[in-house]
Design an enzyme around this catalytic site. Sequence first.
Site, PDB file in Angstrom:
ATOM      1  N   ARG A 222       0.823  -1.213   0.000  1.00 12.84           N
ATOM      2  CA  ARG A 222       0.000   0.000   0.000  1.00 12.84           C
ATOM      3  C   ARG A 222       0.854   1.260   0.000  1.00 12.84           C
ATOM      4  O   ARG A 222       0.443   2.291  -0.530  1.00 12.84           O
ATOM      5  CB  ARG A 222      -0.929   0.001   1.208  1.00 12.84           C
ATOM      6  CG  ARG A 222      -2.087  -0.979   1.110  1.00 12.84           C
ATOM      7  CD  ARG A 222      -3.013  -0.851   2.301  1.00 12.84           C
ATOM      8  NE  ARG A 222      -2.328  -1.165   3.555  1.00 12.84           N
ATOM      9  CZ  ARG A 222      -2.893  -1.047   4.754  1.00 12.84           C
ATOM     10  NH1 ARG A 222      -4.127  -0.592   4.862  1.00 12.84           N
ATOM     11  NH2 ARG A 222      -2.219  -1.368   5.845  1.00 12.84           N
ATOM     12  N   ARG A 223       2.040   1.179   0.612  1.00  8.45           N
ATOM     13  CA  ARG A 223       2.907   2.361   0.722  1.00  8.45           C
ATOM     14  C   ARG A 223       4.259   2.059   0.069  1.00  8.45           C
ATOM     15  O   ARG A 223       5.209   1.621   0.736  1.00  8.45           O
ATOM     16  CB  ARG A 223       3.096   2.734   2.194  1.00  8.45           C
ATOM     17  CG  ARG A 223       1.782   3.094   2.890  1.00  8.45           C
ATOM     18  CD  ARG A 223       2.015   3.628   4.306  1.00  8.45           C
ATOM     19  NE  ARG A 223       2.693   2.661   5.146  1.00  8.45           N
ATOM     20  CZ  ARG A 223       2.075   1.690   5.814  1.00  8.45           C
ATOM     21  NH1 ARG A 223       0.764   1.540   5.709  1.00  8.45           N
ATOM     22  NH2 ARG A 223       2.752   0.856   6.572  1.00  8.45           N
TER      23      ARG A 223
ATOM     24  N   LYS B 280      -6.800 -16.711   7.734  1.00 11.97           N
ATOM     25  CA  LYS B 280      -7.750 -17.553   8.465  1.00 11.97           C
ATOM     26  C   LYS B 280      -9.161 -16.992   8.422  1.00 11.97           C
ATOM     27  O   LYS B 280     -10.137 -17.739   8.329  1.00 11.97           O
ATOM     28  CB  LYS B 280      -7.297 -17.718   9.904  1.00 11.97           C
ATOM     29  CG  LYS B 280      -7.029 -16.408  10.622  1.00 11.97           C
ATOM     30  CD  LYS B 280      -6.213 -16.616  11.864  1.00 11.97           C
ATOM     31  CE  LYS B 280      -5.766 -15.274  12.451  1.00 11.97           C
ATOM     32  NZ  LYS B 280      -4.604 -14.715  11.736  1.00 11.97           N
TER      33      LYS B 280
ATOM     34  N   VAL C 296      -3.200 -21.429  10.415  1.00 12.73           N
ATOM     35  CA  VAL C 296      -3.450 -21.938  11.771  1.00 12.73           C
ATOM     36  C   VAL C 296      -2.125 -22.310  12.425  1.00 12.73           C
ATOM     37  O   VAL C 296      -1.359 -23.108  11.896  1.00 12.73           O
ATOM     38  CB  VAL C 296      -4.372 -23.179  11.757  1.00 12.73           C
ATOM     39  CG1 VAL C 296      -4.582 -23.714  13.174  1.00 12.73           C
ATOM     40  CG2 VAL C 296      -5.720 -22.835  11.124  1.00 12.73           C
TER      41      VAL C 296
ATOM     42  N   LYS D 112      -9.756 -20.166  13.340  1.00 11.25           N
ATOM     43  CA  LYS D 112      -8.857 -21.314  13.229  1.00 11.25           C
ATOM     44  C   LYS D 112      -9.581 -22.612  13.568  1.00 11.25           C
ATOM     45  O   LYS D 112      -9.336 -23.658  12.937  1.00 11.25           O
ATOM     46  CB  LYS D 112      -7.654 -21.108  14.142  1.00 11.25           C
ATOM     47  CG  LYS D 112      -6.772 -19.939  13.725  1.00 11.25           C
ATOM     48  CD  LYS D 112      -5.730 -19.604  14.766  1.00 11.25           C
ATOM     49  CE  LYS D 112      -4.880 -18.416  14.350  1.00 11.25           C
ATOM     50  NZ  LYS D 112      -3.913 -18.013  15.400  1.00 11.25           N
TER      51      LYS D 112
END
Length: 440
Positions: free
Chosen positions: A50-51, A109, A136, A209
Site C-alpha cells: 500500500r505504501r 484464516k 493456523v 482457526k
Amino acid sequence: MTDEPAKPIRVALLGCGVVGSAVARMLVTNAADLRARVGAPVELVGIAVRRPAKDRTDLPVDPATFTTDAAELVTRADIVIEVIGGIDPARELLLSAMAHGASVITANKALLAEDGPTLYAAADAAGVDLYYEAAVAGAIPILRPIRESLAGDDVRKVLGIVNGTTNFVLDKMDTSGAGFEETVTQAQALGYAEADPTADVEGFDAAAKAAILASLAFHTRVRGADVFREGISDVTAADIAAAKAMDCVVKLLAICERTTGPDGDGINVRVHPAMIPRSHPLASVRDAYNAVFVEAQAAGQLMFYGRGAGGDPTASAVLGDLVAVARHRVAGGRGPGESAYADLPVLGIGTSTTRYHISLDVEDRPGVLAQVAQAFAAHDVSIETVRQHIPANSATGQAHANLVVVTHRATESALSATVDALAASPSVAEVVSVMRVEGA
C-alpha cells in the site's frame, strides 16, 4: 540431446508486513535451495504494497519489485502468496489469481473461515492448488497432517491452544498473579498483542482457526459463524486461583469434536476458556506458544507444538506450502482439494458435554446446601465435589459462604438451566463464575 533449463516459477507476494517481509527475505536468501527442492527456479516477480515509499532497504529485493497494483500483479504469476489478511480485497485478488491460472497460498484464516468453499470451488474450476498451512498455528505443521497424513483415519477430536496472545496473558496471570488488564498491557509492550487486542482476547482469531481445523478433521464445511465463541476478558485472578486449587490451569481452548447421539452423528466446535489439569500436555504450553492435541481412532493421541505466530515462523509454513505447490507445477498434478463429503450437522453449544466449576455466593444458614444440590439434581447435573469457604461480611453483618461446585460431565444446556435456577434462588446471592473443565 540436452535437457532444456526448467522454466522459472513466477511468484507474486501480496503484503509486505511482518510476515510478508519474512517471506520475501526467505525467497531471496534461500533461492538456491528452493530451486533444488522444487526442480525449477523460483522467481519473485512482484510484491504488492500500500505504501511503496516506505523504507524497505533491509530487504534483499530490487525496489522495482514493489507495486501498488495488486490486481495486475496476480495476473502474471504462477503462484500467488497472500499475507495481507482480511476479507476484501483479499478474496477478489485470490479469485482473480486462480481465474488466471495461478495457484494460491494464503495465511488468511478469516477469509478461509468465512468463505473457504468459494475459494475451493474456484481452485477446482481453474485446476490449481489452494494451500493455507500458515493460517493456523504459525510454524506448527497441523493442517497438512490432518488433511493428508490422517486422511485414512477417523479423527474424533481436536483440542488446541491456537492463539499466542491469549496463552501469554493466561500464563502470566497464572505465574504472576496479575490481573487481566495488567497482563494485556504487558503483552502489548512485548509485541504479543495488538493495540486493539479484541480479535485475540474475545476469541475471534481462535474461532476462525477452529472452523478450519474442524472442516479438515471432519470433512464438513464449518464457518467461523458456526463456532461458539467466548473470550478471556471475564477471566479473573479469582478464576486462576480456583484453577490452582484444583491443580489446574486456565487456557483458551479451540475444541472440535465429533459426537454420536440418538439422532446420528454431528460435530461440536467451540472456543472458550477452560480449566485443564496440570498433568495434561496442553497445560505445559507457556508464553505465546501454540499446541494442538489430536485424537484419532487408529493413530491415538498426537500433539503438535511450536511457535504459533511471528514473521519467521509463519513464513516457514508459507515456504513449506510454496515448495509443495511449485513441485506440482513442475511435475504436473495438484494437491488435495476440499473434502466435505461427510456433511455432518454442526451442533449447537447446548449439546456439548464437559465438567463444570461453579462458584456461588450463598447465605450461610442451614438448608442452603440442600437447596443448591436440588437445583443440580432437578436438571440432571451430577455433583462431583463441593467446597465451602465462609468469609465475614462486614458490610451487612450477614454471613455468606462461597460455595464451589465441580460437576461430573453434563450437557451445556443442562448446566445452563441449572445456573438459571441457582441465580433465581433466594438462597443464592450471586453466581460468581462458571468455567468449563476439559481434559480430565
